[in-house]
Design an enzyme around this catalytic site. Sequence first.
Site, PDB file in Angstrom:
ATOM      1  N   LYS A  37       0.994  18.520 -12.460  1.00 14.44           N
ATOM      2  CA  LYS A  37       1.056  19.885 -11.918  1.00 14.44           C
ATOM      3  C   LYS A  37       2.362  20.559 -12.320  1.00 14.44           C
ATOM      4  O   LYS A  37       2.377  21.740 -12.694  1.00 14.44           O
ATOM      5  CB  LYS A  37       0.933  19.850 -10.393  1.00 14.44           C
ATOM      6  N   ARG A  85       0.823  -1.218   0.000  1.00 17.73           N
ATOM      7  CA  ARG A  85       0.000   0.000   0.000  1.00 17.73           C
ATOM      8  C   ARG A  85       0.854   1.264   0.000  1.00 17.73           C
ATOM      9  O   ARG A  85       0.422   2.304  -0.488  1.00 17.73           O
ATOM     10  CB  ARG A  85      -0.928   0.008   1.214  1.00 17.73           C
ATOM     11  N   ARG A  95     -19.391  13.351 -37.706  1.00 17.60           N
ATOM     12  CA  ARG A  95     -19.393  14.230 -38.884  1.00 17.60           C
ATOM     13  C   ARG A  95     -20.055  15.559 -38.558  1.00 17.60           C
ATOM     14  O   ARG A  95     -19.578  16.617 -38.944  1.00 17.60           O
ATOM     15  CB  ARG A  95     -20.127  13.552 -40.043  1.00 17.60           C
ATOM     16  N   TYR A  96     -21.178  15.489 -37.872  1.00 14.94           N
ATOM     17  CA  TYR A  96     -21.870  16.684 -37.378  1.00 14.94           C
ATOM     18  C   TYR A  96     -22.912  16.228 -36.370  1.00 14.94           C
ATOM     19  O   TYR A  96     -23.057  15.032 -36.096  1.00 14.94           O
ATOM     20  CB  TYR A  96     -22.514  17.484 -38.524  1.00 14.94           C
ATOM     21  N   PHE A 148     -53.399   8.622 -18.265  1.00 21.34           N
ATOM     22  CA  PHE A 148     -54.841   8.450 -18.082  1.00 21.34           C
ATOM     23  C   PHE A 148     -55.646   9.255 -19.092  1.00 21.34           C
ATOM     24  O   PHE A 148     -55.149  10.189 -19.717  1.00 21.34           O
ATOM     25  CB  PHE A 148     -55.263   8.779 -16.658  1.00 21.34           C
ATOM     26  N   HIS A 201     -36.870   8.597 -36.162  1.00 21.51           N
ATOM     27  CA  HIS A 201     -36.759   9.732 -35.235  1.00 21.51           C
ATOM     28  C   HIS A 201     -37.127   9.315 -33.811  1.00 21.51           C
ATOM     29  O   HIS A 201     -37.898   9.988 -33.122  1.00 21.51           O
ATOM     30  CB  HIS A 201     -37.615  10.895 -35.705  1.00 21.51           C
ATOM     31  N   ARG A 219     -47.789   5.087 -15.278  1.00 15.15           N
ATOM     32  CA  ARG A 219     -47.781   6.013 -16.409  1.00 15.15           C
ATOM     33  C   ARG A 219     -46.481   5.888 -17.179  1.00 15.15           C
ATOM     34  O   ARG A 219     -45.430   5.566 -16.620  1.00 15.15           O
ATOM     35  CB  ARG A 219     -47.931   7.450 -15.883  1.00 15.15           C
ATOM     36  N   GLU A 278     -31.445   2.944 -43.247  1.00 17.07           N
ATOM     37  CA  GLU A 278     -30.146   3.435 -42.778  1.00 17.07           C
ATOM     38  C   GLU A 278     -29.345   2.342 -42.065  1.00 17.07           C
ATOM     39  O   GLU A 278     -28.161   2.152 -42.331  1.00 17.07           O
ATOM     40  CB  GLU A 278     -30.348   4.614 -41.812  1.00 17.07           C
TER      41      GLU A 278
END
Length: 504
Positions: A138, A65, A213-214, A453, A268, A500, A320
Amino acid sequence: MERKMTSALISVFYKDGLEPIVKKLHELGVTIYSTGGTQTFIENSGIPCTSVESVTSYPSILGGRVKTLHPKVFGGILARRDFEDDQKHVSEYEIPLFDLVIVDLYPFEETVANTDDEKAIIEKIDIGGVSLIRAAAKNHNDVCTISSRNQYDNLLELLNEKGGNTSYEDRRRYAAEAFAECAHYDVAIADYFAQTTPAKSFQLSVGNKKELRYGENPHQNAAFFGDIDAIFNKLNGKELSYNNLVDVDAACQVIAEFNDPTFVVIKHTNVCGLATRDNVADAWDAALAGDPESAFGGVLTTNQTINMAVAEKISELFFEILIAPDFEDDALELLKKKKNRILLQQKESFYPKREFKRILNGVLTQDADTTDHAEWTEAGDRKCTEQETEDLIFANKVCKHLKSNAIALVKNKQLIGKGCGQTSRIDALRQSLEKSKQFGFELNGAVMASDAFFPFDDCARMAHEAGVTAIVQPGGSVRDGDTIAYCKENNIALVMTKTRHFKH
């Protein structure tokens, strides 16, 4: 400012790739200091090495250690070459200066991934390594810091090019990488302890940066951080774009919900086609039939091996990405004929445990929505038939992955109509009914799922008039009684789940 390496401190856990570096350092006349297993490795490579213990006059103690935590070691790293007082101390206390520090960190994350033994995990919390790296980084004005074996190739190239010299820009770049390495390590440790002691700050560190790429649009710069190769083998196609990755994530979460042969079409991030059948080819036919228009240019995924029969059908459509656990050889050969078509072999099922999102000047976090229903309460005058129950469970899973407000219409484990992203629930239902009619589906005997609901009984009325015979919804409206009463009066099976599934 150029600095010439004359001495190096090396102490690493991973030895692979280290041998050519120590040999080059020796060739350049650099004195090497080391300890423990690293020292043994260097000496076994035929390179002379000075032990750290001979510098500190202290052995490695406490089971390893404490090895390098000593003023003579840290003084040799932190001493500023152009500070007169620092150099006086170096001379007075006979401190060797280190120009290069090569130190990596114990494999904490790997240990957590491979064992539940807390003692073993705690022992892999590095103390000396982090301290040495931070000290060297540093003092990067004078010291070069190598903090990961991933930098070995670059360091060797630098040694060959510059003959042991480093520029300030070199050292600062390595320092930045060193601090990032330590920060990532600390976050991993904090995350481990946060499992039992909740964290008071949001911390996330993900490596493996990949420039894209973007972004969502061509004028936006973007990058992906993560190890996508751990989830997929990319078998064909162009590089994944920002939008591709978003849709692939959505596709993986949806397909993880199903065990029987299932095909999913994503556009999408929304489900536009989904079906379960006895075989993959029939599942594809049914999924595509749900909305063949939206499927154009979509992301496709299945939990079955792609065979030639289904590959021939899929090839008729422009898409795709196709994701599957495996591909038969002839099917893969056919699908690869279009070089830009992305084919991903998914190695394992993926579903996140936690989610987070940037909001205003902060971050929202939540558990992932992994619960289908807390209850399954029959609230109508009759119980669901076996087929209705199967379709309601199916529809509820679909609804969970549609943007709110969301409605899913299902018949025989096939999505035949969906409405999503609408500002009112009745509009979501109208959209789903229009979709089903557009593609010629018979709604008599279909079921309906809602992500939240019904504030009024209008959705139950409209669905019933279209032929829907069973409904699943979470309930919770102050006017639940109106919907329940309408379903009882009209023999519609109604299930309340108390769960929900908003998705924004």
